[in-house]
Design a protein around this motif. Structure first.
Motif, PDB file in Angstrom:
ATOM      1  N   ASN A 288       0.825  -1.219   0.000  1.00 36.65           N
ATOM      2  CA  ASN A 288       0.000   0.000   0.000  1.00 36.65           C
ATOM      3  C   ASN A 288       0.858   1.268   0.000  1.00 36.65           C
ATOM      4  OD1 ASN A 288      -2.410  -1.481   0.008  1.00 36.65           O
ATOM      5  ND2 ASN A 288      -2.384  -1.648   2.240  1.00 36.65           N
ATOM      6  N   GLY A 289       1.927   1.244  -0.799  1.00 40.69           N
ATOM      7  CA  GLY A 289       2.791   2.406  -0.943  1.00 40.69           C
ATOM      8  C   GLY A 289       3.823   2.587   0.150  1.00 40.69           C
ATOM      9  N   ASN A 296       9.938  -5.853   9.590  1.00 43.45           N
ATOM     10  CA  ASN A 296      10.208  -7.277   9.721  1.00 43.45           C
ATOM     11  C   ASN A 296       9.054  -8.070   9.108  1.00 43.45           C
ATOM     12  OD1 ASN A 296       8.099  -7.648  11.689  1.00 43.45           O
ATOM     13  ND2 ASN A 296       9.507  -7.026  13.313  1.00 43.45           N
ATOM     14  N   HIS A 297       9.228  -9.375   9.059  1.00 43.20           N
ATOM     15  CA  HIS A 297       8.266 -10.240   8.387  1.00 43.20           C
ATOM     16  C   HIS A 297       6.847 -10.068   8.946  1.00 43.20           C
ATOM     17  CE1 HIS A 297       6.958 -13.894   6.241  1.00 43.20           C
ATOM     18  NE2 HIS A 297       6.291 -14.174   7.339  1.00 43.20           N
ATOM     19  N   ARG A 303       0.328  -5.684   7.949  1.00 42.12           N
ATOM     20  CA  ARG A 303      -0.155  -4.631   7.049  1.00 42.12           C
ATOM     21  C   ARG A 303      -1.022  -5.208   5.940  1.00 42.12           C
ATOM     22  NH1 ARG A 303       3.615  -2.595   9.915  1.00 42.12           N
ATOM     23  NH2 ARG A 303       4.158  -0.379  10.012  1.00 42.12           N
ATOM     24  N   VAL A 304      -0.666  -6.382   5.455  1.00 37.19           N
ATOM     25  CA  VAL A 304      -1.487  -7.025   4.438  1.00 37.19           C
ATOM     26  C   VAL A 304      -2.846  -7.393   5.013  1.00 37.19           C
ATOM     27  CG1 VAL A 304      -1.714  -9.037   2.930  1.00 37.19           C
ATOM     28  CG2 VAL A 304       0.486  -7.877   3.121  1.00 37.19           C
ATOM     29  N   LYS A 310      -8.709  -5.458   0.020  1.00 40.72           N
ATOM     30  CA  LYS A 310      -7.844  -5.095  -1.101  1.00 40.72           C
ATOM     31  C   LYS A 310      -6.462  -4.737  -0.579  1.00 40.72           C
ATOM     32  CE  LYS A 310     -11.247  -3.135  -4.324  1.00 40.72           C
ATOM     33  NZ  LYS A 310     -11.610  -1.909  -5.096  1.00 40.72           N
ATOM     34  N   VAL A 311      -5.457  -5.055  -1.360  1.00 43.18           N
ATOM     35  CA  VAL A 311      -4.104  -4.655  -0.992  1.00 43.18           C
ATOM     36  C   VAL A 311      -3.311  -4.366  -2.263  1.00 43.18           C
ATOM     37  CG1 VAL A 311      -3.174  -7.012  -0.955  1.00 43.18           C
ATOM     38  CG2 VAL A 311      -2.099  -5.227   0.430  1.00 43.18           C
ATOM     39  N   SER A 312      -2.494  -3.328  -2.215  1.00 40.96           N
ATOM     40  CA  SER A 312      -1.615  -2.977  -3.326  1.00 40.96           C
ATOM     41  C   SER A 312      -0.189  -3.393  -2.969  1.00 40.96           C
ATOM     42  CB  SER A 312      -1.675  -1.470  -3.596  1.00 40.96           C
ATOM     43  OG  SER A 312      -0.707  -1.097  -4.556  1.00 40.96           O
TER      44      SER A 312
END
Length: 479
Positions: A288-289, A296-297, A303-304, A310-312
């Motif tokens: 998402n930019g 970290n992992h 964040r996903v 939806k995710v970019s």
């Protein structure tokens, strides 16, 4: 350095050109802000004696252009990204805060003001990648400009590789394979050409525009360039979550070079990831930019998942990342947007398995727990970890409220069986395969790590597979 022209009158604001150049590891020493009740991108917190102050930036200045790109009407995150991607040299056009507000109150065209100030004939440079033709070679030669050290004019083979790559006759060479040519002699440039092999990447500009840049003492930077024939480009992918998640794996992997990257793996057939054009082995650059290099992992996974339906994702191939790294450029400079909106999918999350996790209090002698559940809209909801190059797998993270969490998985649990098969002596990759082969459901027999360690202390103490530091673990997430 600062280049400023006196305004013709108080009613004619005059933009200032500020060129910032920093050393490796140094910051530009200013903040860029948007503030309630004020217009524009505002320069703040200019550090005394820092790079920004030495360039002429002042507190309260309004930013008009970044590397010759007008940004006054561009969203703040995109402007910040342009600055971040510029590398160690940055060209800013700014207006004094009072002049900016005056110009707005008078209805002046700020874009036209910036364009007029730098001249109409100023064209952007071109970043051209040339691949040797078997018959005509690279199809390019460089001639020194008489009496001017470090300036070279381009001559071309008609229809040759360079001409096809966007280079024009009479262009001036600025930069080759990441190195400026301004301090090079012709013989040094020739030696550099010979070392390039079958491919070179050059920054060129037409001679008239070069004169304008020189007159204004403005650097000609790759971040200002229009790309031509580049072999690799980062891509923005838009994923719309399906009923079974996004359908890919995110893994933290170390390359032979020693570089650690977040890698996209194993796209499910027909999944949102596959439909968006994701390719196995691509490296994740942004969510998402937001850059992921400092995350970290687990922070990336969060964040996903928090992105909703939806995710970019911005990705690039490993070869592409190497290409830009060798040139000293950000791989995000010339990103392609593949995030075309697709028809919304009807997303009905599958109901969780009607199986409540065991609630009994666990102690050191507890029995293994069988956790059976299915993939939800955001995946299975857990991450696996392992000690690199060692057998054994454990649960490194569990998303609160996920199907995995509700089924009884807990952080630190050692995975003993997957879908009825013992995996205690198996490597992480094997466990992943078993889980994927199970499709939408997974059954895992797990045991609390303390109990597992005691269980295995029969003949000799066994190293707890969760003892290594987090950053040394291989990590994988089902998304």
């Amino acid at each position: 350095m600062v280049i400023a022209e006196e305004a013709d009158s108080l009613s004619t604001p005059s933009p200032r050109l500020c060129v910032l150049k920093r050393e490796e590891g140094e910051t530009y020493s200013f903040h860029l802000r948007v503030e309630e009740g004020r217009e524009g991108h505002i320069i703040r917190n200019v550090m005394l004696g820092g790079v920004a102050e030495r360039s002429g930036l002042r507190d309260g200045d309004r930013l008009l252009e970044v590397n010759n790109c007008y940004v006054d009407d561009v969203p703040h995150p995109e402007v910040a990204a342009k600055i971040r991607m510029s590398g160690n040299q940055l060209c800013l056009s700014v207006l004094d805060g009072k002049e900016y507000e005056q110009a707005l109150s008078q209805g002046q065209d700020l874009r036209g003001l910036a364009r007029t100030h730098k001249g109409e004939s100023l064209k952007p440079p071109r970043l051209c990648h040339i691949k040797r033709d078997p018959a005509s070679g690279l199809g390019i030669n460089f001639t020194p400009v008489e009496g001017e050290k470090g300036r070279f004019s381009v001559s071309l083979v008609a229809g040759g590789a360079a001409a096809k790559a966007g280079v024009c006759k009479g262009d001036r060479l600025v930069w080759m394979n990441g190195a400026a040519v301004s301090d090079l002699s012709h013989s040094a440039l020739s030696r550099m050409m010979k070392k390039c092999g079958d491919r070179i990447t050059i920054l060129v500009i037409d001679s008239e525009s070069e004169k304008c840049y020189l007159q204004q003492r403005m650097p000609i930077l790759p971040s200002m360039a229009v790309p031509h024939n580049l072999p690799y480009r980062a891509r923005k992918l838009l994923l719309v979550c399906g009923s079974e998640g996004y359908g890919f794996l995110l893994r933290l992997e170390k390359a032979p070079s020693g570089r650690t990257s977040h890698v996209l793996r194993e796209m499910d057939d027909g999944s949102p990831a596959q439909r968006a054009g994701m390719k196995d082995g691509e490296i994740l650059l942004e969510v998402n930019g937001e850059l992921v290099e400092s995350l970290n992992h687990q922070e990336i996974v969060d964040r996903v998942r928090l992105s909703g339906q939806k995710v970019s994702l911005t990705t690039i191939t490993p070869q592409g990342l190497d290409f830009y790294s060798k040139l000293g450029l950000s791989p995000l400079l010339f990103c392609e947007d593949d995030s075309v909106e697709r028809e919304k999918e009807k997303m009905t999350p599958a109901p969780a398995e009607e199986q409540s996790p065991q609630k009994e209090e666990m102690d050191a002698t507890c029995k293994p727990r069988l956790c059976t559940f299915q993939k939800g809209p955001l995946g299975f909801g857990f991450n696996l970890g392992c000690v690199p190059q060692s057998p054994g797998t454990f649960i490194s993270e569990v998303a609160y409220g996920s199907f995995g969490h509700d089924a009884g998985l807990r952080v630190g649990d050692v995975v003993m069986e997957v879908n009825g098969q013992n995996v205690e002596d198996k490597y992480l990759e094997y466990v992943i395969t078993l889980i994927k082969e199970g499709g939408h459901f997974v059954s895992m027999k797990v045991l609390d790590k303390t109990a597992y360690s005691k269980l295995k202390q029969i003949d000799a103490p066994t190293k707890d597979i969760t003892d290594s530091e987090e950053e040394e673990n291989d990590e994988i997430s089902f998304l």
